[in-house]
Write an enzyme that holds these catalytic residues in place. Structure first.
Site, PDB file in Angstrom:
ATOM      1  N   LYS A 110       0.863  -1.170   0.000  1.00 33.11           N
ATOM      2  CA  LYS A 110       0.000   0.000   0.000  1.00 33.11           C
ATOM      3  C   LYS A 110       0.905   1.227   0.000  1.00 33.11           C
ATOM      4  O   LYS A 110       1.794   1.362   0.855  1.00 33.11           O
ATOM      5  CB  LYS A 110      -0.869  -0.010   1.266  1.00 33.11           C
ATOM      6  CG  LYS A 110      -1.625   1.276   1.548  1.00 33.11           C
ATOM      7  CD  LYS A 110      -2.879   1.371   0.724  1.00 33.11           C
ATOM      8  CE  LYS A 110      -3.672   2.620   1.081  1.00 33.11           C
ATOM      9  NZ  LYS A 110      -4.362   2.511   2.388  1.00 33.11           N
ATOM     10  N   ILE A 111       0.723   2.099  -0.979  1.00 33.17           N
ATOM     11  CA  ILE A 111       1.475   3.351  -1.011  1.00 33.17           C
ATOM     12  C   ILE A 111       0.531   4.452  -1.492  1.00 33.17           C
ATOM     13  O   ILE A 111      -0.618   4.207  -1.810  1.00 33.17           O
ATOM     14  CB  ILE A 111       2.734   3.272  -1.910  1.00 33.17           C
ATOM     15  CG1 ILE A 111       2.353   3.079  -3.382  1.00 33.17           C
ATOM     16  CG2 ILE A 111       3.655   2.161  -1.444  1.00 33.17           C
ATOM     17  CD1 ILE A 111       3.558   3.136  -4.320  1.00 33.17           C
ATOM     18  N   SER A 112       1.018   5.666  -1.547  1.00 38.01           N
ATOM     19  CA  SER A 112       0.190   6.752  -2.052  1.00 38.01           C
ATOM     20  C   SER A 112       0.059   6.627  -3.565  1.00 38.01           C
ATOM     21  O   SER A 112       0.949   6.093  -4.242  1.00 38.01           O
ATOM     22  CB  SER A 112       0.803   8.108  -1.685  1.00 38.01           C
ATOM     23  OG  SER A 112       1.923   8.375  -2.506  1.00 38.01           O
ATOM     24  N   ALA A 159      -0.915  14.110  -1.188  1.00 39.21           N
ATOM     25  CA  ALA A 159      -1.147  15.433  -0.605  1.00 39.21           C
ATOM     26  C   ALA A 159      -0.289  16.490  -1.301  1.00 39.21           C
ATOM     27  O   ALA A 159      -0.787  17.563  -1.686  1.00 39.21           O
ATOM     28  CB  ALA A 159      -0.833  15.404   0.892  1.00 39.21           C
ATOM     29  N   HIS A 216      -4.305  11.418   7.459  1.00 36.41           N
ATOM     30  CA  HIS A 216      -4.608  10.392   8.463  1.00 36.41           C
ATOM     31  C   HIS A 216      -5.394  10.982   9.641  1.00 36.41           C
ATOM     32  O   HIS A 216      -6.244  11.844   9.464  1.00 36.41           O
ATOM     33  CB  HIS A 216      -3.331   9.690   8.918  1.00 36.41           C
ATOM     34  CG  HIS A 216      -2.569   9.023   7.800  1.00 36.41           C
ATOM     35  ND1 HIS A 216      -3.208   8.368   6.763  1.00 36.41           N
ATOM     36  CD2 HIS A 216      -1.247   8.915   7.562  1.00 36.41           C
ATOM     37  CE1 HIS A 216      -2.291   7.873   5.944  1.00 36.41           C
ATOM     38  NE2 HIS A 216      -1.107   8.195   6.404  1.00 36.41           N
TER      39      HIS A 216
END
EC number: 4.1.99.29
Length: 282
Positions: free
Chosen positions: A59-61, A112, A154
């Protein structure tokens, strides 16, 4: 005949949405092509590991995922897309325009920061570990250099008022106003060198893990609490409710279009390189 690996390492963060999604998979409660071994790490570490191709599942951005498509494919289950669920820009006082201002960022390879570059091309991102962003903005400096605002992700979305900060812009809302699509945040990747049937089975296993967590929430939450950085039950549940949704089960056509649009805009803005590899697992 292809041979499945003896074990599959799966990298994800200790944040509540990730631990909720992957609880059943790492516990062996759903069918998988091989026993899954959890590797917990922060988002920036996972992004860096993906660049090196270290983990078969991770899982990564989405921002980082777009950099590693040569050796990873995107899966349609287990990721984080949402509406009203994006990073927040916060500051000590209301701001209208971030052009030329120094903005704490959780990392160059985060969604982001990509959104910041799309919304305010003249803003100056300053890398700050995401758990330190709020305190740095509250102080108005990091590493001896001034800060005007910060990007939070988060659990920080729920706790920034405790630091005396105000919301400048919800980047998820900005994205939705621009595109009408949900915002892609966290991606699940499978390494392309795994056998094709293993890749497909891993995607189904992740889908089954999401469904199991929804059906056995008390059980999944016990695992979530072991790793959550926040003790407040309301914050933990709010985090899960915000980031685990129908797109976590399957992106569908709308989710895929959202990912493709973020990629297209990033390339157009010069923030991403155009690649030849297909985005998604065939």
């Amino acid at each position: 005949m292809t041979v499945a690996p003896h074990t599959l390492e799966l990298g994800y963060s200790p944040c509540p949405n990730d631990t909720f999604i992957f609880y059943a998979l790492q516990a062996g409660l759903v069918p998988a092509p091989a026993p899954v071994h959890e590797v917990l790490a922060g988002v920036q570490t996972l992004n860096e590991w993906a660049a090196a191709g270290r983990l078969p599942l991770t899982k990564i951005s989405y921002r980082a995922a777009f950099e590693v498509l040569d050796h990873y494919a995107l899966l349609r289950a287990g990721g984080a897309l949402g509406r009203g669920a994006g990073p927040l820009v916060v500051a000590r006082r209301p701001l209208e325009d971030l052009s030329g201002l120094r903005v704490a960022s959780p990392g160059r390879l985060t969604t982001a920061e990509l959104l910041l570059r799309l919304a305010w091309p003249q803003a100056v991102p300053v890398p700050v570990p995401f758990r330190e962003v709020m305190a740095a903005v509250e102080r108005g400096e990091y590493g001896g250099q001034p800060l005007d605002a910060g990007l939070i992700i988060h659990e920080s979305r729920f706790t920034y008022p405790q630091h005396g900060l105000v919301a400048v812009r919800d980047m998820g809302s900005w994205w939705e106003q621009e595109t009408g699509l949900p915002l892609p945040l966290g991606a699940i990747l499978v390494r392309r060198d795994l056998p094709a049937d293993v890749q497909r089975a891993a995607e189904q296993a992740i889908r089954d893990s999401v469904a199991y967590a929804w059906a056995h929430q008390a059980e999944a939450l016990a695992y979530v609490r072991q790793h959550a950085g926040e003790d407040d039950e309301t914050v933990v549940r709010g985090h899960i409710d915000l980031y685990v949704n129908e797109y976590s089960l399957d992106l569908g056509d709308t989710g895929e279009r959202a990912v493709q649009e973020l990629y297209r805009r990033g390339v157009e803005a010069g923030a991403l390189r155009a690649g030849a590899s297909a985005l998604f697992l065939p």
